[in-house]
Every structure is written in structure tokens, then in C-alpha cells.
Design an enzyme around this catalytic site. Structure first.
Site, PDB file in Angstrom:
ATOM      1  N   ALA A   1       0.844  -1.202   0.000  1.00 57.74           N
ATOM      2  CA  ALA A   1       0.000   0.000   0.000  1.00 57.74           C
ATOM      3  C   ALA A   1       0.871   1.241   0.000  1.00 57.74           C
ATOM      4  O   ALA A   1       1.918   1.278   0.655  1.00 57.74           O
ATOM      5  CB  ALA A   1      -0.914   0.013   1.216  1.00 57.74           C
ATOM      6  N   ASP A   2       0.428   2.230  -0.738  1.00 56.75           N
ATOM      7  CA  ASP A   2       1.086   3.534  -0.695  1.00 56.75           C
ATOM      8  C   ASP A   2       0.388   4.468   0.293  1.00 56.75           C
ATOM      9  O   ASP A   2       1.037   5.299   0.908  1.00 56.75           O
ATOM     10  CB  ASP A   2       1.089   4.156  -2.093  1.00 56.75           C
ATOM     11  CG  ASP A   2       2.095   3.476  -3.003  1.00 56.75           C
ATOM     12  OD1 ASP A   2       3.222   3.967  -3.102  1.00 56.75           O
ATOM     13  OD2 ASP A   2       1.760   2.431  -3.590  1.00 56.75           O
TER      14      ASP A   2
END
Length: 272
Positions: A159-160
Site C-alpha cells: 500500500a502507498d
């Protein structure tokens, strides 16, 4: 950047440099030493956090698949690169696969090539081969057939940025994997450190999606593959809604939705 922890790290290093420079003997050497020390501390914390993510993730996937017999093995699909080349030494989503391998519980790992920049083919495939984890590379468009053909134990991605409700921004192509996983009944996990959770935004609707250069789509390693004059849309990320996510794995444990809820309460989880 879309990755919120990059901004946090830059702010922390800037603060370390500023504090050292403001000291009575704030020489250039003192500032350099302070920044290096802060960066090394970040790396040590990153490795520790990633190892915890790997353990919690392995436990979650095995609990869903192995029936508690302690011997079952699983097939896992991942996307983009979330290993030692993207983090420090261990990895997040790839760290989960690494931990399953250490436990002798990974039957096979699959990685997408991750078009258009091919992080999966260039980086993840390299790490899997280097770690001697049984692995197969597929194109992004093969994921549906893969899930139909083989019994996958889980899809695990990085995930960013994770919103307060669990909506997750990650490399483009993640959203479609979540949809396909839901259709085929495959658990879909996000693995990310708590620093990737942005409690200032309520949902993924507030995440700005970076658009990447056109040449990433029209050329491959400098060789043009698309017709001159064609239009290009190249978002670097997409947002997977929380209702498609089985659980969010962090160094603090596994975040799950309350019974009957389609979203996560990441604020409550991080406070616990």
C-alpha cells in the site's frame, strides 16, 4: 507523493538536520552525522516492522487456509514490488511470502509483471528467485485465469496510502485483483506499516492519484511499441475500496472489519 510514508520520512530527516544545525556546534559534519544516524534508525525500525508484518500476515493467511493442521501449504499471488528492494531487507507483502517460505508453508508464489513499468518482472521475480522461493511470473491480464485454474490461498499486496476507512491506494492493477479475488473467493490482504495509514483522510476519494509519463506505456525499455499519435492515460495507482479487502496487515497486528461492516476503523485499530 501518493505514498504517505515517504513524506513522513522526508519530514523526519529534515527535522533531524534542522535540529543539528540549530545546535551551538551545528557544523556541517554534525548535521551529516545526525541525518545518517536518523536514516539508520529508520532502517532498523523498518526491518523490525516488516518482520512483524511478515509474521502477522503468515498467521492470517494460514488461519484462513490450513485448517489448523500445522502442515498445509498455500499458493499466494502478489503485485508490484514490496520486498527488500522497495523497503529494507525484508519487505511488506513480499515479507509475508518470505515468512511463509521460512515456515515451510509456501507451496508457490505468483507475481504479476505489473505493467507498465514491470516492477514485478524486474524486481519481485528477481527477489523470489534469489530467495529460492518457488515462483511463477504472470502477465497482469492472466490473474483471472490463474485464480480459476489454481486454488490460491490469498492475494497479498502492499500500500502507498491507506485511508481511515481502509480504502487503499496502491500500484495500478491492485483494484482489479481485488475484484477478481472477491469473485473467486480468495482472501485479499493489504500489508503495510502503520506509517502508510493516513488518518487525515476519511476515504480513498480524497487520495490524489499520480499520473505517470506517457512513454512508460508507449515504449518498453526504450523500444517503441505503440503507434505515434495515440492518446495515453497512465495513472500510477488505483484505490481498492475497503469492502473488497479481507484484512490490513501492519506491524501492530491484523486490522479487521467489525461484523457487518464494509469498512475498517483504522483510527481505533492504531489506538488499541
Amino acid at each position: 507523493p501518493t505514498a504517505v510514508n515517504l513524506s513522513l520520512a522526508a519530514q523526519a530527516l529534515t527535522a533531524a538536520a534542522a535540529a543539528a544545525a540549530a545546535a551551538a556546534d551545528g557544523s556541517g559534519e554534525r548535521v551529516r552525522a545526525a541525518v545518517v544516524a536518523a536514516a539508520e534508525a529508520m532502517m532498523a525500525k523498518d526491518i523490525e516492522d516488516n518482520q512483524a508484518i511478515g509474521q502477522y500476515g503468515a498467521e492470517a493467511i494460514l488461519a484462513k487456509n490450513a485448517g489448523g493442521d500445522g502442515v498445509g501449504k498455500v499458493r499466494v499471488l502478489t503485485h508490484c514490488n514490496t520486498g527488500s528492494l522497495a523497503t529494507a531487507r525484508y519487505g511488506t507483502a513480499l515479507g509475508v511470502i518470505r515468512r511463509l517460505h521460512e515456515l515451510g508453508r509456501i507451496e508457490h508464489a505468483y507475481c504479476t509483471e505489473t505493467r507498465p513499468y514491470n516492477q514485478g518482472a524486474r524486481l519481485t521475480a528477481y527477489e523470489l528467485v534469489h530467495e529460492q522461493i518457488p515462483a511463477t511470473l504472470i502477465t497482469d491480464s492472466m490473474a483471472s485465469m490463474l485464480m480459476k485454474q489454481f486454488a490460491l490461498g490469498a492475494v497479498v499486496v502492499g500500500a502507498d496510502r491507506v485511508a481511515r476507512n481502509g480504502d487503499t491506494a496502491n500500484k495500478i492493477g491492485t483494484y482489479q485483483l481485488a475484484i477478481v479475488a472477491r469473485f473467486h473467493g480468495v482472501p485479499f490482504y493489504v500489508a503495510a506499516p502503520a506509517t502508510s495509514v493516513d488518518l487525515s483522510i476519511m476515504s480513498g476519494e480524497e487520495i490524489t492519484i499520480e499520473e505517470r509519463p506517457h512513454h512508460e506505456l508507449t515504449s518498453v525499455q526504450g523500444v517503441k511499441v505503440a503507434a505515434d499519435g495515440v492518446g495515453v492515460w497512465n495513472p500510477g495507482f488505483d484505490v481498492t475500496p475497503a469492502h473488497l479487502i479481507t484484512g490490513i496487515i501492519t506491524e501492530r497486528g491484523l486490522a479487521e472489519k467489525k461484523h457487518g461492516s464494509d469498512t475498517f476503523d483504522m483510527a481505533a485499530f492504531l489506538k488499541a
